[in-house]
Scaffold this motif. Structure first.
Motif, PDB file in Angstrom:
ATOM      1  N   LEU A 213       0.805  -1.212   0.000  1.00 55.21           N
ATOM      2  CA  LEU A 213       0.000   0.000   0.000  1.00 55.21           C
ATOM      3  C   LEU A 213       0.837   1.262   0.000  1.00 55.21           C
ATOM      4  N   GLY A 214       2.155   1.115   0.138  1.00 50.63           N
ATOM      5  CA  GLY A 214       3.042   2.278   0.078  1.00 50.63           C
ATOM      6  C   GLY A 214       3.593   2.743   1.404  1.00 50.63           C
ATOM      7  N   PHE A 215       3.418   1.950   2.472  1.00 48.61           N
ATOM      8  CA  PHE A 215       3.965   2.320   3.783  1.00 48.61           C
ATOM      9  C   PHE A 215       5.430   1.870   3.823  1.00 48.61           C
ATOM     10  N   ILE A 216       6.319   2.753   3.421  1.00 53.13           N
ATOM     11  CA  ILE A 216       7.743   2.421   3.355  1.00 53.13           C
ATOM     12  C   ILE A 216       8.378   2.490   4.744  1.00 53.13           C
ATOM     13  N   LEU A 217       7.937   3.437   5.561  1.00 56.72           N
ATOM     14  CA  LEU A 217       8.548   3.637   6.874  1.00 56.72           C
ATOM     15  C   LEU A 217       8.181   2.499   7.823  1.00 56.72           C
ATOM     16  N   PRO A 218       9.153   1.804   8.374  1.00 59.41           N
ATOM     17  CA  PRO A 218       8.850   0.727   9.331  1.00 59.41           C
ATOM     18  C   PRO A 218       8.080   1.221  10.547  1.00 59.41           C
ATOM     19  N   PHE A 219       8.378   2.426  10.991  1.00 62.18           N
ATOM     20  CA  PHE A 219       7.714   2.950  12.188  1.00 62.18           C
ATOM     21  C   PHE A 219       6.217   3.109  11.951  1.00 62.18           C
ATOM     22  N   GLU A 220       5.836   3.609  10.780  1.00 61.77           N
ATOM     23  CA  GLU A 220       4.417   3.790  10.488  1.00 61.77           C
ATOM     24  C   GLU A 220       3.706   2.443  10.369  1.00 61.77           C
ATOM     25  N   ARG A 221       4.380   1.457   9.792  1.00 58.38           N
ATOM     26  CA  ARG A 221       3.778   0.126   9.702  1.00 58.38           C
ATOM     27  C   ARG A 221       3.616  -0.483  11.092  1.00 58.38           C
ATOM     28  N   LYS A 222       4.609  -0.295  11.947  1.00 58.61           N
ATOM     29  CA  LYS A 222       4.550  -0.871  13.287  1.00 58.61           C
ATOM     30  C   LYS A 222       3.410  -0.272  14.096  1.00 58.61           C
ATOM     31  N   LYS A 223       3.145   1.026  13.933  1.00 57.76           N
ATOM     32  CA  LYS A 223       2.046   1.648  14.667  1.00 57.76           C
ATOM     33  C   LYS A 223       0.713   0.997  14.306  1.00 57.76           C
ATOM     34  N   ILE A 224       0.490   0.791  13.011  1.00 59.04           N
ATOM     35  CA  ILE A 224      -0.775   0.194  12.565  1.00 59.04           C
ATOM     36  C   ILE A 224      -0.859  -1.268  12.986  1.00 59.04           C
ATOM     37  N   LEU A 225       0.236  -2.010  12.805  1.00 59.77           N
ATOM     38  CA  LEU A 225       0.221  -3.436  13.161  1.00 59.77           C
ATOM     39  C   LEU A 225       0.040  -3.634  14.659  1.00 59.77           C
ATOM     40  N   TYR A 226       0.650  -2.772  15.466  1.00 57.70           N
ATOM     41  CA  TYR A 226       0.481  -2.878  16.918  1.00 57.70           C
ATOM     42  C   TYR A 226      -0.961  -2.546  17.315  1.00 57.70           C
ATOM     43  N   GLY A 227      -1.555  -1.567  16.632  1.00 55.80           N
ATOM     44  CA  GLY A 227      -2.952  -1.243  16.895  1.00 55.80           C
ATOM     45  C   GLY A 227      -3.882  -2.393  16.551  1.00 55.80           C
ATOM     46  N   LEU A 228      -3.610  -3.080  15.437  1.00 65.28           N
ATOM     47  CA  LEU A 228      -4.434  -4.236  15.063  1.00 65.28           C
ATOM     48  C   LEU A 228      -4.277  -5.374  16.068  1.00 65.28           C
ATOM     49  N   LEU A 229      -3.050  -5.578  16.537  1.00 67.74           N
ATOM     50  CA  LEU A 229      -2.818  -6.626  17.535  1.00 67.74           C
ATOM     51  C   LEU A 229      -3.605  -6.338  18.816  1.00 67.74           C
ATOM     52  N   LYS A 230      -3.578  -5.099  19.285  1.00 68.98           N
ATOM     53  CA  LYS A 230      -4.332  -4.736  20.485  1.00 68.98           C
ATOM     54  C   LYS A 230      -5.833  -4.908  20.267  1.00 68.98           C
ATOM     55  N   PHE A 231      -6.295  -4.584  19.059  1.00 71.64           N
ATOM     56  CA  PHE A 231      -7.724  -4.722  18.760  1.00 71.64           C
ATOM     57  C   PHE A 231      -8.156  -6.176  18.845  1.00 71.64           C
ATOM     58  N   HIS A 232      -7.405  -7.073  18.222  1.00 68.21           N
ATOM     59  CA  HIS A 232      -7.806  -8.485  18.182  1.00 68.21           C
ATOM     60  C   HIS A 232      -7.592  -9.183  19.525  1.00 68.21           C
ATOM     61  N   ARG A 233      -6.754  -8.615  20.377  1.00 68.01           N
ATOM     62  CA  ARG A 233      -6.532  -9.225  21.692  1.00 68.01           C
ATOM     63  C   ARG A 233      -7.659  -8.908  22.666  1.00 68.01           C
ATOM     64  N   GLN A 234      -8.482  -7.925  22.343  1.00 73.33           N
ATOM     65  CA  GLN A 234      -9.594  -7.589  23.234  1.00 73.33           C
ATOM     66  C   GLN A 234     -10.646  -8.697  23.185  1.00 73.33           C
ATOM     67  N   PRO A 235     -11.054  -9.222  24.329  1.00 68.47           N
ATOM     68  CA  PRO A 235     -12.109 -10.265  24.316  1.00 68.47           C
ATOM     69  C   PRO A 235     -13.438  -9.681  23.861  1.00 68.47           C
ATOM     70  N   TRP A 236     -14.164 -10.476  23.069  1.00 71.22           N
ATOM     71  CA  TRP A 236     -15.454 -10.006  22.585  1.00 71.22           C
ATOM     72  C   TRP A 236     -16.471 -10.050  23.707  1.00 71.22           C
ATOM     73  N   ASN A 237     -17.331  -9.047  23.732  1.00 67.95           N
ATOM     74  CA  ASN A 237     -18.339  -8.935  24.785  1.00 67.95           C
ATOM     75  C   ASN A 237     -19.715  -8.830  24.134  1.00 67.95           C
ATOM     76  N   ARG A 238     -20.681  -9.542  24.690  1.00 68.82           N
ATOM     77  CA  ARG A 238     -22.021  -9.509  24.108  1.00 68.82           C
ATOM     78  C   ARG A 238     -22.672  -8.140  24.244  1.00 68.82           C
ATOM     79  N   ASN A 239     -22.121  -7.287  25.092  1.00 76.23           N
ATOM     80  CA  ASN A 239     -22.652  -5.931  25.193  1.00 76.23           C
ATOM     81  C   ASN A 239     -22.398  -5.121  23.925  1.00 76.23           C
ATOM     82  N   CYS A 240     -21.540  -5.645  23.043  1.00 79.66           N
ATOM     83  CA  CYS A 240     -21.308  -4.980  21.766  1.00 79.66           C
ATOM     84  C   CYS A 240     -22.551  -5.027  20.880  1.00 79.66           C
TER      85      CYS A 240
END
Length: 462
Positions: free
Chosen positions: A307-334
């Motif tokens: 997609l054009g993200f050449i900078l490793p730092f910018e890729r790491k920010k997004i990938l770390y955010g996705l990891l935190k998102f998927h690690r959250q347990p799903w709640n039926r209150n959603c």
């Protein structure tokens, strides 16, 4: 001869002045004058001098004698670690970090040892050795001082090219100081063509503006830095982010995709997720490629590179955010819910179903993400029992959907040709059925009554 006013002595010898009072005063000798005591140097001054001169043995002696000086600020304002880094004294810095265990991220007025090293006026080779040592001990790169300046900005300003190259993969190239200047602006303003070229190869954004409204290229042209201006690209066409990435506007946004048979893309959620990852400025990249929520939640490093993200730092920010998102347990209150006593209209039902569909999309993305991170054997071993439970839940859900579908078909069968705009959830199925049949029964009753009356009249007057 005239005397100065207020001078009453007639003796020439006693006078301290020459004619008209413009002479030099006579010196008077002091009897038994004592020489001024020599000032005693404190440990602060001795440590400052030893650090600036690179005298490791003297630094060792002083800090052994007064351990407070390891973390306290000297008279000159900085702790000894920051002073040694600013003077690029490698051996002293190594001694403080290895033997004395001084915190590598020690601060003084929001300034760290790494910042002090990058601000050094010593040779770039000396500074590079100190910076490498600080990074080895875990110095934080992406931090700011009171002026919003990062270590990378300081290294660029002072022309430490090798230090910039060392930190390029880990530092944020989109950070701004209090003046709104990115590292690229610092390189342009200090006429550093080599560093500008390095930043461009790393994929830095070139179309942002400073507080004067100038782009980096315009800034270079204004300062007549022709070599730097020639490296920077010309202005690019402005891209308008589509509406569907900014907000929900139509009911189709939550119920279907671009076609009625497609799943909703939930594009509006991507901007919110990027905001939480401190990467909201990259929404345009995903909008240009038409990335939907499911695709975004399953991105990996290779996808971001394409997609054009050449900078490793910018890729790491997004990938770390996705990891935190998927690690959250799903709640039926959603899941969106309505009270049992609330009357529902057709839009409420559509919103309820769409919310459930979005949650299914998120679950699907999490399962795909786990599948990317783990091998099939590990998934089978770790999730075999959970998959059985999940399959049972899916079967139950299918039954609920089937019964709900039957209910909708029944409602449709008893309605008039125009769509129903209101469904009273408080009534039972039998009551709702009676309400829909009541007008029809009234009409039949009226017709039957009319027939009976007509027959009676005919018999009476035959």
């Amino acid at each position: 001869m005239f005397r100065p006013a207020g001078y009453y002595s007639d003796s020439e010898e006693d006078s301290d002045y020459s004619d008209y009072g413009y002479g030099e005063p006579k010196t008077r000798s002091r009897v038994n004058a004592q020489p001024a005591p020599k000032p005693v140097e404190s440990n602060d001054d001795l440590l400052y001098q030893a650090t600036t001169e690179g005298n490791l043995s003297e630094v060792r002696r002083i800090v052994e004698m007064d351990r407070y000086l390891l973390n306290g600020c000297l008279r000159h304002g900085w702790p000894v670690l920051l002073l040694a880094c600013n003077e690029a004294q490698y051996e002293i810095v190594k001694f403080l970090l290895e033997e004395k265990r001084v915190d590598v991220n020690q601060q003084s007025g929001l300034k760290t040892a790494l910042m002090a090293a990058c601000e050094s006026s010593r040779s770039s080779d000396q500074v590079l050795k100190v910076v490498e040592l600080l990074l080895e001990f875990g110095a934080v790169i992406n931090c700011k001082d009171s002026y919003g300046t990062t270590p990378l900005m300081s290294a660029i300003t002072n022309g430490h090219t090798e230090v910039v190259k060392l930190m390029l993969d880990q530092a944020s190239l989109e950070a701004t100081d209090n003046e709104g200047l990115t590292p690229l602006f610092h390189a342009v303003n200090n006429n550093q063509p080599e560093i500008v070229q390095m930043l461009l190869k790393a994929g830095v954004i070139t179309d942002n503006v400073n507080r004067r409204g100038f782009t980096p290229k315009q800034e270079a042209e204004f300062r007549a830095y022709s070599e730097v201006a020639a490296l920077l690209p010309n202005e690019v066409d402005f891209f308008n982010v589509p509406r569907e990435y900014l907000n929900y506007a139509f009911y189709q946004d939550i119920s279907q995709g671009r076609k009625e048979s497609e799943m909703p893309g939930y594009y509006q959620e991507i901007g919110l997720l990027l905001y939480g990852m401190y990467s909201e400025q990259h929404l345009e990249v995903f909008a240009k490629e038409g990335i939907n929520l499911l695709q975004f939640l399953t991105l990996n490093d290779e996808n971001l590179k394409r997609l054009g993200f050449i900078l490793p730092f910018e890729r790491k920010k997004i990938l770390y955010g996705l990891l935190k998102f998927h690690r959250q347990p799903w709640n039926r209150n959603c899941l969106k819910k309505f009270g049992k006593d609330r009357s529902l209209d057709s839009y409420d039902l559509l919103e309820l179903l769409s919310n459930h569909l979005k949650q299914l999309t998120v679950m699907q993305a999490s399962l795909l993400y786990i599948g990317q991170m783990m091998s099939p054997a590990e998934i089978k071993d770790d999730f075999d029992q959970q998959l059985v439970i999940c399959q049972n839940k899916i079967n139950q859900f299918k039954q609920i959907v089937s019964s709900f579908n039957q209910e909708l078909e029944h409602i449709d069968s008893v309605t008039v040709s125009s769509p129903v705009l209101h469904i009273d959830a408080t009534r039972t199925k039998a009551e709702r059925f009676f309400l829909w049949k009541q007008p029809f029964l009234c009409i039949i009753g009226a017709i039957t009554t009319a027939k009976v009356v007509h027959c009676i009249f005919r018999k009476l007057y035959k």
